[in-house]
Write an enzyme that holds these catalytic residues in place. Structure first.
Site, PDB file in Angstrom:
ATOM      1  N   ASP A 225       0.832  -1.197   0.000  1.00 27.69           N
ATOM      2  CA  ASP A 225       0.000   0.000   0.000  1.00 27.69           C
ATOM      3  C   ASP A 225       0.876   1.260   0.000  1.00 27.69           C
ATOM      4  O   ASP A 225       1.862   1.329   0.735  1.00 27.69           O
ATOM      5  CB  ASP A 225      -0.860  -0.037   1.272  1.00 27.69           C
ATOM      6  CG  ASP A 225      -1.958   1.014   1.280  1.00 27.69           C
ATOM      7  OD1 ASP A 225      -2.825   0.951   0.396  1.00 27.69           O
ATOM      8  OD2 ASP A 225      -1.942   1.883   2.164  1.00 27.69           O
ATOM      9  N   GLU A 289      14.678 -15.383   0.718  1.00 27.29           N
ATOM     10  CA  GLU A 289      15.023 -16.447   1.678  1.00 27.29           C
ATOM     11  C   GLU A 289      14.002 -17.576   1.627  1.00 27.29           C
ATOM     12  O   GLU A 289      14.218 -18.637   2.188  1.00 27.29           O
ATOM     13  CB  GLU A 289      15.008 -15.881   3.109  1.00 27.29           C
ATOM     14  CG  GLU A 289      16.102 -14.893   3.409  1.00 27.29           C
ATOM     15  CD  GLU A 289      15.808 -14.134   4.714  1.00 27.29           C
ATOM     16  OE1 GLU A 289      14.969 -14.598   5.523  1.00 27.29           O
ATOM     17  OE2 GLU A 289      16.414 -13.064   4.899  1.00 27.29           O
TER      18      GLU A 289
END
Ligand code: NOJ
Length: 581
Positions: A225, A289
């Protein structure tokens, strides 16, 4: 003997990629606005069990992924874009267990799930803001937000002249614990959405942790956002420009202007600052990751497109909504320009273009395109405003959607557009909830009209949205004909047209395809070839004959056959045709 080549001329705009690239490069992603999608509890507000109960619909429609607007703990001052706890579900929408169940069901159906992250501001009920108010000026608690002394005698003037995007000043004055007027805090949106200070290391580490919280639960990505807003220019200088989501594409018609490589952005000291990109590089590393191509999509109202493409450089986010396309008027040259400029900008950084026509912040495209100035973007439509031509708007919306879905890249659909839903354009003002309506004193109607609960069943109370028939906003009676059960299995319905388009798009690998303009069909026509599919959108008044060798696959509204036996594309219709010429 010399033969004359009569094939229409083509120009290459975008080269096809590998069909087996990362999923987000060509995915069709469906936006679920949880409070208005489906309600299982019966309180009239949609919830996560409601989403789970309707995931089959999305699988049947043929989308690849779902993006859910916020369902976190929130006082709902801005419908959940004011988050009080980033790691919990608001009781209005269910529980964390409901979320896990929804995610598991989506994955079982082969749907990926993107959640919304709101990092520019928190709710005023977030523990950090409450602690900041209690701790007072100069405290470490206040350093996580943008508190400043006021200007003028006794600090009665706001620290600078910035305006809130929802109207009114972007600053609110606090009251000190002893009752005297105190510092001001910045809020680019509502006063209940204080902006965080992203120079603060704790803010940065907290959000990396929030990302991990949801990644560990198994989400496939995040919609970010106000992705262009977190870093502000040093010193928070005054700015006399107009702060808004972009208004319309004034430059459309000129690829250079839309795509200016040197453009410095036009959004003032609160938006699109260079420093914001460090945040996305760090987040990119967090996502990396995790296995399985997790993705970030930027909600960044940034111009020009070359500036937007900086958010999707190889070490930053994966996607950025193409609002320039959404904001372009219903005009073939302008749309051709913005499409070409979009590929130029995103290809330069190796990112996909990310098309979108509707979302929870704009008047739905079925209504925008029915206005006298088709494609203009009022902030909401209400009683007394110009009412869209519903039939024309729907015809053009279908035309626009088939145009969009024929383009290579990723595309977002907003819940209900597969039904051809218009906005509620005559909602009573006393039912409105959008803070933009209140902060502008009603001058802007706001976004409630595009957030009305979906119609699932034409003859049920509340059109099947909730088991009790209750809906948090009323649905127009005419929506019976838009309900899913009135369209499912009906050839040529908007729903079946979307479904066929998504199936063909997948079978023909259009999302990862290439794009070549096909010339010679006239200025009012947008025509391009993507792999072996020809897409022709006729925005002009005169029917256009498909070129020889084109074999009709799908049309947004029925095409006609001319005396010459050729398929003609009428006004405001898009067709897809097999084209191997
Ligand atoms: C953009 C969101 O899409 C909108 O709904 C919200 O009001 C603002 N950001 C503030 O979070």
């Amino acid at each position: 003997m010399t033969t004359i080549d009569t094939r229409p001329l083509r120009t290459l705009v975008h080269t096809a990629g590998a069909p087996e690239g990362e999923w987000w490069r060509d995915a069709v992603i469906y936006q679920v606005y949880p409070r208005s999608f489906a309600d299982a509890s019966g309180d009239g507000i949609g919830d996560l069990p409601g989403v789970t109960s309707r995931l089959d619909h999305l699988a049947e429609l043929g989308v690849d992924a779902v993006w859910l607007s916020p369902f976190y703990r929130s006082p709902q001052a801005d419908a959940g874009y004011d988050v009080a706890d980033y790691r919990d579900v608001d009781p209005l929408f269910g529980t964390l267990a409901d979320f896990d169940e929804m995610l598991e069901r989506a994955h079982r159906l082969g749907l990926r799930v993107i959640v919304d992250l709101v990092p520019n501001h928190t709710s005023d009920e977030h523990v950090w803001f409450q602690a900041a108010l209690a701790a007072g000026p100069g405290s470490p608690e206040r350093a996580r937000y943008l508190f400043r002394e006021g200007r003028g005698v006794d600090g009665t003037e706001p620290p600078n002249n910035w305006q809130s995007i929802f109207g009114g000043p972007a600053w609110t004055r606090t009251t000190d614990p002893d009752g005297t007027p105190g510092e001001w805090y910045l809020h680019l949106f509502d006063s209940r959405q204080p902006d965080l200070d992203w120079e603060h290391p704790e803010v940065r580490s907290e959000f990396e942790d929030v990302l991990r919280f949801w990644l560990d639960r198994g989400v496939d990505g995040f919609r970010i956002d106000v992705a262009h807003g977190m870093v502000k220019a040093p010193g928070l200088p005054d700015w006399d420009g107009h702060v808004s989501m972009i208004e319309g594409n004034e430059d459309a018609g000129d690829v250079e202007a839309v795509d200016s490589v040197s453009g410095a952005g036009n959004q003032g000291p609160m938006f699109d600052q260079d420093g914001v990109h460090d945040i996305y590089r760090a987040w990119h590393r967090v996502l990396a990751e995790y296995p399985g191509d997790r993705a970030l999509v930027a909600e960044a109202w940034v111009e020009p497109l070359s500036r937007l493409s900086r958010y999707v450089r190889p070490d930053e986010m994966q996607q950025a909504f193409n609002f320039a396309f959404l904001a372009t008027h219903w005009d073939a040259p302008a749309l051709r320009t913005v499409v070409e400029a979009s590929y130029r900008a995103s290809d330069a950084v190796g990112a996909p273009t990310t098309w979108v026509l509707s979302n929870h912040d704009v008047v739905r495209h079925a209504s925008r395109l029915g206005l006298a100035e088709p494609g203009s973007r009022p902030n909401g439509i209400g009683h007394g405003d110009e009412q869209p031509d519903e039939a024309l708007g729907l015809r053009r919306a279908r035309c626009a959607s088939l145009l969009m879905l024929g383009l290579p890249g990723s595309a977002y659909l907003y819940q209900g557009e597969e039904l051809g839903l218009p906005d509620h354009t005559s909602l009573d003002d006393d039912l409105r909830q959008d803070p933009a309506f209140f902060r502008t004193g009603g001058a802007e109607r706001g976004r409630d009209g595009c957030r009305v609960p979906l119609p699932w069943a034409s003859d049920a109370e509340g059109f099947g949205f909730s088991p009790t028939g209750v809906t948090w906003l009323p649905q127009p009676a005419e929506w019976a004909s838009y309900a899913l059960d009135a369209q499912r299995g009906v050839p040529g319905s908007t729903y079946e047209t979307y479904r066929s388009a998504l199936q063909l798009r997948r079978e023909s690998a259009l999302g990862s395809g290439g794009m070549e303009w096909l010339h010679g069909l006239g200025d009012d026509v947008i025509a391009f070839v993507n792999r072996d599919v020809l897409v022709v959108a006729n925005l002009g008044p005169t029917p256009i004959a498909l070129p020889a060798g084109a074999e009709l696959l799908l049309a947004s509204t029925d095409p006609t056959v001319g005396d010459d036996g050729a398929v003609h594309v009428p006004s405001d219709v898009t067709v897809w045709a097999r084209y191997t010429v």
